[in-house]
Design a protein around this motif. Structure first.
Motif, PDB file in Angstrom:
ATOM      1  N   LEU A  82      40.830  37.264  42.530  1.00 54.88           N
ATOM      2  CA  LEU A  82      40.839  38.703  42.795  1.00 54.88           C
ATOM      3  C   LEU A  82      42.146  39.342  42.325  1.00 54.88           C
ATOM      4  N   VAL A  83      43.248  38.625  42.480  1.00 56.32           N
ATOM      5  CA  VAL A  83      44.519  39.162  41.991  1.00 56.32           C
ATOM      6  C   VAL A  83      44.471  39.320  40.474  1.00 56.32           C
ATOM      7  N   THR A  84      43.901  38.344  39.791  1.00 59.37           N
ATOM      8  CA  THR A  84      43.747  38.447  38.345  1.00 59.37           C
ATOM      9  C   THR A  84      42.894  39.662  37.979  1.00 59.37           C
ATOM     10  N   LEU A  85      41.789  39.857  38.706  1.00 59.47           N
ATOM     11  CA  LEU A  85      40.923  41.008  38.441  1.00 59.47           C
ATOM     12  C   LEU A  85      41.657  42.320  38.736  1.00 59.47           C
ATOM     13  N   TYR A  86      42.474  42.322  39.757  1.00 58.56           N
ATOM     14  CA  TYR A  86      43.294  43.508  40.033  1.00 58.56           C
ATOM     15  C   TYR A  86      44.210  43.822  38.855  1.00 58.56           C
ATOM     16  N   LYS A  87      44.789  42.796  38.248  1.00 61.27           N
ATOM     17  CA  LYS A  87      45.675  43.020  37.102  1.00 61.27           C
ATOM     18  C   LYS A  87      44.905  43.598  35.911  1.00 61.27           C
ATOM     19  N   ILE A  88      43.629  43.233  35.792  1.00 60.95           N
ATOM     20  CA  ILE A  88      42.814  43.751  34.687  1.00 60.95           C
ATOM     21  C   ILE A  88      42.387  45.192  34.947  1.00 60.95           C
ATOM     22  N   LYS A  89      41.925  45.463  36.173  1.00 63.12           N
ATOM     23  CA  LYS A  89      41.293  46.755  36.462  1.00 63.12           C
ATOM     24  C   LYS A  89      42.167  47.722  37.255  1.00 63.12           C
ATOM     25  N   GLY A  90      43.148  47.205  37.968  1.00 59.45           N
ATOM     26  CA  GLY A  90      43.978  48.093  38.776  1.00 59.45           C
ATOM     27  C   GLY A  90      43.306  48.597  40.035  1.00 59.45           C
ATOM     28  N   ASN A  91      42.191  47.985  40.433  1.00 61.51           N
ATOM     29  CA  ASN A  91      41.461  48.400  41.633  1.00 61.51           C
ATOM     30  C   ASN A  91      42.159  47.838  42.869  1.00 61.51           C
ATOM     31  N   ALA A  92      42.694  48.720  43.714  1.00 63.82           N
ATOM     32  CA  ALA A  92      43.477  48.287  44.869  1.00 63.82           C
ATOM     33  C   ALA A  92      42.655  47.458  45.846  1.00 63.82           C
ATOM     34  N   LYS A  93      41.338  47.641  45.866  1.00 64.06           N
ATOM     35  CA  LYS A  93      40.491  46.873  46.788  1.00 64.06           C
ATOM     36  C   LYS A  93      40.643  45.373  46.558  1.00 64.06           C
ATOM     37  N   TYR A  94      40.723  44.973  45.313  1.00 63.74           N
ATOM     38  CA  TYR A  94      40.836  43.543  45.015  1.00 63.74           C
ATOM     39  C   TYR A  94      42.162  42.989  45.506  1.00 63.74           C
ATOM     40  N   LEU A  95      43.225  43.741  45.322  1.00 66.38           N
ATOM     41  CA  LEU A  95      44.532  43.304  45.796  1.00 66.38           C
ATOM     42  C   LEU A  95      44.575  43.283  47.322  1.00 66.38           C
TER      43      LEU A  95
END
Length: 243
Positions: A82-95
């Motif tokens: 999820l942290v990796t996906l946050y880095k790709i999309k910037g979606n705070a929910k994942y972080l």
């Protein structure tokens, strides 16, 4: 699902195909909505590994240990992705979801001993009853803490303390004794698995500050995997696969 996100991330980096990111988001959004333990549970905000009612669409337990049981190591692995996906999309929910997982792991960690790792392998989220103790599948947890510390999360000090405790246990017991234990959800209790060992070697090779003997540590792990799981039935074809 953590493996799916990891594979899609690698393929996206190679291909640039945006549909892979869309599918990563679909997986992450669905699992967050349908797979987390309650915030009020003794082991809160962690992902359940299995859908006990096969076509219910709800993840609520462990294939072998039953409803309400989760695997902290698998939750850590998914949170790392999820942290990796946050880095790709910037979606705070994942972080935010990854931070909630890390918070629980940091609060629940213990020093461990030869037979008891810092977190149990299978534990009832509501009651805290440990169903089975041992695993060493902790590269996901290490990556999760590393990334959140690098992102300067509010609880970075607690994550660093937990990472150091986990590292000390891995160095003292599994790496010295080559006791790597179970990973897979369809095994009742004990099994030796190469995935725990080889992902640990992978992590060490990417972190040469692991310890002074990092190179030998990684080599010893890989030698163990080869000795345990090389399939000699195929040598006549000139290949030596690892089971």
């Amino acid at each position: 699902l953590a493996m799916a996100l990891s594979s899609w991330n690698l393929l996206y980096a190679y291909s640039g195909d945006r549909s892979l990111v869309e599918n990563m988001q679909y997986i992450a959004d669905y699992y967050i909505a349908h797979g987390l333990s309650k915030p009020t549970a003794l082991w809160p905000n962690l992902f359940y590994p299995y859908n006990m009612e096969l076509h219910s669409g709800v993840y609520d337990g462990d294939m072998r240990a039953g409803k309400g049981v989760l695997q902290p190591d698998k939750a850590a692995s998914f949170a790392a992705e999820l942290v990796t996906l946050y880095k790709i999309k910037g979606n705070a929910k994942y972080l935010q979801t990854a931070v909630a997982v890390a918070d629980t792991l940091a609060k629940k960690i213990a020093p461990g001993d030869r037979d008891h790792p810092p977190w149990p392998y299978r534990v009832n989220a509501e009651t805290g009853e440990v169903k089975f103790s041992y695993t060493t599948n902790y590269t996901g947890a290490l990556r999760l803490f590393d990334d959140l510390i690098a992102l300067q999360s509010a609880h970075a000090a607690e994550y660093a303390k937990a990472r150091d405790m986990l590292t000390a246990w891995l160095q003292k017991y599994p790496i010295r004794e080559q006791k790597w234990g179970p990973f897979f959800e369809d095994v009742g209790e004990w099994s030796d698995t190469e995935i725990n060992a080889d992902t640990m070697a992978w992590y060490i090779l990417e972190h040469p500050d692991w310890d002074a003997n990092w190179h030998e540590d990684a080599k010893a792990i890989l030698r163990w995997s080869s000795a345990m799981f090389n399939n000699h039935a195929w040598e006549k074809f000139g290949v030596l696969p690892t089971n």
